[in-house]
Design an enzyme around this catalytic site. Structure first.
Site, PDB file in Angstrom:
ATOM      1  N   CYS A   1       0.723  -1.294   0.022  1.00 19.63           N
ATOM      2  CA  CYS A   1      -0.085  -0.144  -0.005  1.00 19.63           C
ATOM      3  C   CYS A   1       0.749   1.075   0.023  1.00 19.63           C
ATOM      4  O   CYS A   1       0.586   2.225  -0.624  1.00 19.63           O
ATOM      5  CB  CYS A   1      -0.827   0.236   1.310  1.00 19.63           C
ATOM      6  SG  CYS A   1      -0.084  -0.116   2.626  1.00 19.63           S
TER       7      CYS A   1
ATOM      8  N   HIS B   1      -2.124   0.817   7.118  1.00 23.19           N
ATOM      9  CA  HIS B   1      -2.436   1.212   5.848  1.00 23.19           C
ATOM     10  C   HIS B   1      -2.086   2.665   5.432  1.00 23.19           C
ATOM     11  O   HIS B   1      -1.954   3.422   6.307  1.00 23.19           O
ATOM     12  CB  HIS B   1      -3.957   0.928   5.615  1.00 23.19           C
ATOM     13  CG  HIS B   1      -4.359   0.929   3.972  1.00 23.19           C
ATOM     14  ND1 HIS B   1      -3.808   0.217   3.248  1.00 23.19           N
ATOM     15  CD2 HIS B   1      -5.289   1.774   3.293  1.00 23.19           C
ATOM     16  CE1 HIS B   1      -4.402   0.136   2.089  1.00 23.19           C
ATOM     17  NE2 HIS B   1      -5.368   1.273   2.126  1.00 23.19           N
TER      18      HIS B   1
ATOM     19  N   ASP C   1      -7.956   5.235  -2.834  1.00 19.37           N
ATOM     20  CA  ASP C   1      -7.277   4.055  -2.145  1.00 19.37           C
ATOM     21  C   ASP C   1      -6.988   3.290  -3.605  1.00 19.37           C
ATOM     22  O   ASP C   1      -7.531   2.619  -4.149  1.00 19.37           O
ATOM     23  CB  ASP C   1      -7.848   3.411  -1.133  1.00 19.37           C
ATOM     24  CG  ASP C   1      -7.231   2.524  -0.468  1.00 19.37           C
ATOM     25  OD1 ASP C   1      -5.885   2.224  -1.112  1.00 19.37           O
ATOM     26  OD2 ASP C   1      -7.743   1.662   0.507  1.00 19.37           O
TER      27      ASP C   1
END
Length: 704
Positions: free
Chosen positions: A423, A467, A483
């Site tokens: 991520c 994250h 995202d």
């Protein structure tokens, strides 16, 4: 004089020498008290403490000699020098606690007499309290309590080393004492006024803690993904949000320095004092939620977007971020509430904000810059965002915990060649492309997800839920969440990290001892969640029982209690407890309850003889009394004489025979059985005697 002694030789004679069993309990307690600190103590210090305690035990057994004063001084100076070199001038609460452990280890070399035992006893009790600075979980609390219980047993052995049944009787006395004081302890815990300290010292140790930091390099968060430690737990007053909506915002990284994202304004000054850990009291409303966060040594808190502070131990800053007034050096509880309606976004950014969120290095990653120019020329800002996300969905990009090492132009390599990352890689690359296209953007770091705890009452957010995502500024809409992970690996956002990397098999691959690694084993997961629930309730209602929580509980009582009323009530509880203890002690002394088991059985026999019409005479031996009882009541003759012989055998038996008689328990049991037998025999003899007829009223009259 040699250092080593011959096997089996006697230890050095000392006045008031410590009994071996008492010293053994002391050493076992020391080892138990060290276990909560294994995760923070350096290995050399653990080895030194073990060696010093072992040295003392070998000296007790006569195997080695304890060092003299000069050698002890040399050992102390050497170990202190090693300690100072290791800490390198970093003096914190953590290093101070480590030095205290070293001092306890050195104390073993001069523990020779009962006086030294008492000194070390109190030092170890203090060490148990030091453990609570670093661990408040219930299992570590039980370890500390168990160690203190062992210390108390050792204290009993020290004062009565040759007492028959000493260990067993010691545990029994300890249990009885605990049962006596437990009600008073609970009452004082609940009602004693919880006032804030006049001063406090922060526990920030400088030691690295697992968790997100204020910088992000491409591999940082992927390292966190291999940790199953708790980050925080959340209890909701209403419905728990869906998994995909659990974005816990922590901090914003707005500046790119080569390959590292960081905050532009870094706080360097930390005021003294500790953060208020008591931030949740009363029932939760439908919009509120409680967060119990583990220590981070940082000021940032974690919250869902669109939240407002309810507790006064956090403050809301700009951009929907929350901060503590001081670093969170221990577990902390705070309360938030979701806003009822969305706020109207601002129509434009301030010029200095626009410059900040468009900042990029002057050179590097030319292919990513060219991609941004190509997208910008063909569509508007929202079109650029949609095109970039479609690129992630349609092309073979992969989400992995085993990303390759990126070269200098890492973003170009990720977007056009490797197409494998975590991520942090994709969030950083997305922000870079959006800024290159003239769209203000920033990296947001926090956690996403959270598993349901036992009973479904709360969420557990762990470090592997860490994250990173992106927020972009769109005129008329404000900051919107983007995202890229959701486009590349939707399973990560919908279900969690385990499902996202199931095919790769990299979930907690280096954490073989973690219960979360074995998610397919139902019994392990059940046990893990049950233990977590116990710890959660312990931390909320015992460790977290502070001033505000206490006042909230007291307000529910009739009349509503304040601090003054709590003070009066506490004084009354203490006074009543002391009065009850005094009355019970007086009654016990009057009745002779404090005598040992043999004295109580002998006293009961004397009472039995008195009821049988054979009162005890002054100076009479048990054998003479048994003969008189046998003459008066032949039914108990044999039992009475056996009772007297057993009593005489107990009190006048030679000491070696007494110790070999299974600690005297057999004699006591035999005496109790004989006493019960005599009671039954006297009862039967009384029933078998012919009852005297009561004269009738006419029996005294003469017949006519």
């Amino acid at each position: 004089m040699s250092f080593w002694r011959k096997a089996g030789s006697e230890p050095e004679p000392h006045n008031d020498t410590l009994p071996s069993r008492a010293l053994l309990w002391l050493i076992i307690s020391f080892a138990l008290l060290l276990t909560p600190q294994f995760d923070r103590l350096p290995l050399w210090l653990i080895f030194v403490c073990t060696a010093l305690a072992g040295w003392r035990w070998l000296a007790q057994q006569g195997r080695v000699r304890l060092p003299g004063s000069w050698l002890r001084t040399g050992i102390m100076l050497t170990l202190v020098a090693v300690y100072l070199i290791r800490v390198q001038g970093s003096f914190t609460v953590d290093t101070a606690a480590s030095f205290f452990v070293l001092a306890v280890g050195l104390k073993w070399l001069e523990t020779r007499t009962a006086r030294d035992f008492y000194v070390l006893f109190y030092i170890l009790v203090y060490l148990a309290t030091v453990n609570f600075l670093f661990h408040q979980e219930i299992h570590w609390a039980l370890v500390n309590i168990g160690a203190i219980a062992l210390l108390l047993i050792g204290l009993q052995v020290l004062n009565a080393p040759d007492l028959p049944g000493g260990i067993k009787a010691g545990w029994r006395r300890l249990g009885v004492m605990l049962l006596k004081v437990l009600p008073v302890v609970v009452l004082l815990f609940v009602f004693f006024p919880r006032m804030a300290p006049l001063w406090s010292v922060p526990l920030v140790s400088g030691q690295a803690r697992t968790g997100i930091s204020d910088t992000m390099r491409p591999g940082d968060i992927s390292n966190l993904a291999q940790s199953s430690e708790r980050a925080f737990r959340v209890t909701f007053g209403g419905t728990i949000p869906e998994y995909r909506d659990r974005y816990w915002r922590g901090l914003i990284l707005d500046t790119l320095d080569e390959s590292t994202w960081r905050q532009s304004d870094i706080e360097t000054y930390r005021s003294l004092g500790r953060v208020n850990v008591d931030g949740g009291a009363g029932e939760l409303t439908a919009r509120e939620y409680d967060v119990l966060m583990e220590a981070t040594d940082q000021r940032w808190a974690f919250a869902l977007k669109g939240s407002e502070a309810v507790s006064d131990n956090i403050v809301k800053e700009s951009d929907d971020l929350f901060r503590f007034r001081r670093p969170a050096d221990s577990s902390i509880r705070y309360r938030l509430a979701l806003e009822e309606s969305a706020k109207t976004p601002a129509h434009s950014l301030e010029p200095h904000e626009a410059r900040l969120y468009l900042q990029l290095p002057a050179q590097g990653n030319p292919r990513a810059r060219a991609l941004a120019s190509e997208l910008k020329n063909s569509t508007n800002n929202m079109g650029v965002i949609r095109s970039l996300l479609n690129r992630f969905r349609e092309q073979p990009y992969f989400y992995t915990l085993r990303p390759p090492v990126m070269p200098d132009d890492g973003i170009d390599s990720l977007l056009f060649e490797e197409k494998r990352g975590f991520c942090a890689h994709y969030a950083g690359a997305t922000t870079f492309v959006l800024r290159s296209a003239g769209i203000p953007a920033r990296v947001v770091v926090g956690y996403q997800g959270g598993e349901t705890g036992a009973g479904g009452d709360y969420l557990i957010v762990r470090q592997y839920d860490a994250h990173a995502w992106v927020e972009a500024w769109i005129e008329g809409q404000g900051w919107i969440r983007i995202d890229p992970t959701a486009a590349i690996a939707p399973d990560r956002i919908e279900s969690g990290l385990r499902e996202a990397v199931a095919d790769e098999g990299s979930f907690l691959e280096n954490s073989w001892a973690s219960a979360q690694k074995y998610g397919d084993v139902a019994i392990i997961q059940w046990a893990s969640l049950q233990l977590d629930r116990i710890n959660y309730q312990w931390q909320r209602w015992v460790v977290g029982y502070q001033g505000q929580s206490q006042l909230d509980l007291m307000s529910r009582l009739p009349g509503g209690f304040g601090m003054r009323e709590l003070g009066y009530l506490t004084a009354g509880i203490v006074g009543a407890a002391l009065l009850i203890v005094g009355l019970v002690s007086a009654i016990q002394m009057r009745r002779g309850v404090n005598r040992d088991g043999y004295s109580r059985v002998l006293g009961a026999w004397y009472q039995l003889c008195g009821r049988a019409g054979v009162p005890v005479r002054h100076g009479e031996t048990p054998s003479v009394l048994a003969s008189r009882l046998a003459n008066a009541e032949p039914a108990v003759a044999e039992s009475a004489r056996l009772f007297a012989r057993t009593i005489n055998s107990h009190y006048y038996r030679p000491e070696p025979e007494l110790q070999s008689a299974r600690d005297g328990n057999d004699d006591l049991k035999r005496l109790r059985r004989l006493l019960a037998t005599m009671k039954r025999q006297l009862h039967r003899a009384g029933n078998s005697r012919p009852k005297k007829r009561r004269p009738s009223p006419q029996s005294g009259k003469q017949s006519d």
